[in-house]
Scaffold this motif. Sequence first.
Motif, PDB file in Angstrom:
ATOM      1  N   VAL A  82       0.831  -1.198   0.000  1.00  0.00           N
ATOM      2  CA  VAL A  82       0.000   0.000   0.000  1.00  0.00           C
ATOM      3  C   VAL A  82       0.872   1.257   0.000  1.00  0.00           C
ATOM      4  O   VAL A  82       0.618   2.217  -0.713  1.00  0.00           O
ATOM      5  CB  VAL A  82      -0.950  -0.001   1.220  1.00  0.00           C
TER       6      VAL A  82
ATOM      7  N   ALA B 188      -4.180  -4.155  -6.811  1.00  0.00           N
ATOM      8  CA  ALA B 188      -5.169  -4.767  -5.918  1.00  0.00           C
ATOM      9  C   ALA B 188      -5.887  -5.919  -6.615  1.00  0.00           C
ATOM     10  O   ALA B 188      -6.026  -5.931  -7.839  1.00  0.00           O
ATOM     11  CB  ALA B 188      -6.192  -3.711  -5.497  1.00  0.00           C
TER      12      ALA B 188
ATOM     13  N   ALA C  15      -3.563   0.330  -8.202  1.00  0.00           N
ATOM     14  CA  ALA C  15      -3.546  -0.032  -6.776  1.00  0.00           C
ATOM     15  C   ALA C  15      -2.836  -1.355  -6.534  1.00  0.00           C
ATOM     16  O   ALA C  15      -2.552  -1.701  -5.388  1.00  0.00           O
ATOM     17  CB  ALA C  15      -4.969  -0.126  -6.258  1.00  0.00           C
TER      18      ALA C  15
ATOM     19  N   GLN D  44      -7.960  -4.432   0.247  1.00  0.00           N
ATOM     20  CA  GLN D  44      -7.680  -3.776  -1.025  1.00  0.00           C
ATOM     21  C   GLN D  44      -8.582  -4.212  -2.171  1.00  0.00           C
ATOM     22  O   GLN D  44      -8.506  -3.624  -3.248  1.00  0.00           O
ATOM     23  CB  GLN D  44      -6.236  -4.066  -1.448  1.00  0.00           C
TER      24      GLN D  44
ATOM     25  N   ARG E 124      -5.262  -9.121   1.708  1.00  0.00           N
ATOM     26  CA  ARG E 124      -5.286  -8.172   0.583  1.00  0.00           C
ATOM     27  C   ARG E 124      -6.706  -8.018   0.022  1.00  0.00           C
ATOM     28  O   ARG E 124      -7.113  -6.922  -0.348  1.00  0.00           O
ATOM     29  CB  ARG E 124      -4.323  -8.648  -0.508  1.00  0.00           C
TER      30      ARG E 124
ATOM     31  N   ARG F 257      -8.269   4.754   0.539  1.00  0.00           N
ATOM     32  CA  ARG F 257      -7.819   3.455   1.042  1.00  0.00           C
ATOM     33  C   ARG F 257      -6.483   3.625   1.747  1.00  0.00           C
ATOM     34  O   ARG F 257      -6.257   3.061   2.807  1.00  0.00           O
ATOM     35  CB  ARG F 257      -7.649   2.464  -0.115  1.00  0.00           C
TER      36      ARG F 257
END
Length: 476
Positions: free
Chosen positions: A8, A85, A83, A277, A273, A43
């Motif tokens: 992150v 993600a 991201a 995320q 995660r 986030r």
Amino acid sequence: MSTLQKTVTQKNLTPRQVVAELNKYIVGQDEAKRSVAIALRNRWRRMNADKEIRDEILPNNILLIGPTGVGKTEIARRLAKLADAPFIKVEASKFTEVGYVGRDVESMIRDLTDIAINMVKTEMQERVEEEAKKIVEDRILDILIPPVKKGEDNATGFHSDDDSFSPDNASDQELNERTREKFREKLQNGELDDREIEVEVQKSSKSPMMQVFGPQGGMEEMGINLQDMLGQMGGKQKTKRKVTIEEARELLLEEESEKLIDHESAVQEAMERVQKQGIVFIDEIDKVAESSGDGNKGGGGPDVSRQGVQRDMLPIVEGSNISTKHGMVKTDHILFIGSGAFHVSKPSDLIPELQGRFPIRVELNSLTEEDFFDILTQPKNALTKQYQAMLKSENVDVEFTEGALKEVAAIAAQVNERVENIGARRLHTILSSLLDELLFAIPDDISSGDITIDKEYVNKQLDDLVKDKDLSHYIL
């Protein structure tokens, strides 16, 4: 600091930086880019907030409203890449209410978890790649030049458990080592890549015959677990394959990398995660809304099933625990992005509780002729650049003049207006028709050289199609 927090921190782009990155691939839609950029930064802000309040900060889910082909899916997909993600795109219309045959809405979280696990395992395999390469090299050498072990029969047939008593055996070992080193050098230089060897690799334990499906979440989960159990019962079966050394490297590298990673840690990190995320993009959410002009509203018919899907979706978007084969996943901090054209229905036709879970609503604009020209010229992955790259592989350089691209943009806008507005997707069909003749002629008739696509060429190739409304309906 955990691996997740490190990830992150490395991706702590500011909203302005996120928009700048999105601008490289998506034309216009500034309001939508701004909204998702803020959501992404929030986030990072949550992850770095005080521990006492961190869990209380919930994501502001987004509802993207606009016609097809204006960039809704692309915005979400690019956001997930920025991201780094776990991301999944699902179509709301494919889900059925619990109790009916079909996929239930909880399956999107199970699928997202599988995606995250694959993502984390890939990252871990990249970290152990060098170590795995050395092991693979040794395995291939063992096949080519089997090592001479201490105490084994040497070339003279002499055998002894006492090394000091076997000078010939020692010389055999030295000779063997020298030969292996020579072959190692050849392997590293790629001199033996085309040579065929027989390798023993692990056989996939999962067979299509073992797949079990069920209509409900619990049954589906049970089916997955049963499949795993049946696979494990068979053990790690091996099979022999005759392949080139180049192919053997790839097969064995995957196998050895898999052995070196900590699977339990991978699953734990992936679960974390997903929960902190994960991004779920729910496309066609308007298809599960009650139609505004539908006489069935509030009655029976298809709207009952649509409402059922919405009600099943609600707890997931609100935040709940979803059972997966790897454990429970909390959805409280997963970002949900809903998307729909809302031609027949309106966002207000969704059930009130679900509406409230998508507080940020962004309306995307229809694309204009100017937008089409920008889409053809500005993005890093513009269609024109894709075709240029493909034809460059055939030693043909293609250039598009500004006049040609303006004409393509004008035709796209015209056909969208006359036939059906499918947004930027129209450019795919138009460019495909425009370059059809050229793509077929290369490399048989044109093996190399420079080709310029100008306005005249565009009109010559597309004029008849555009004028013939019936043809444009089917071709463009």
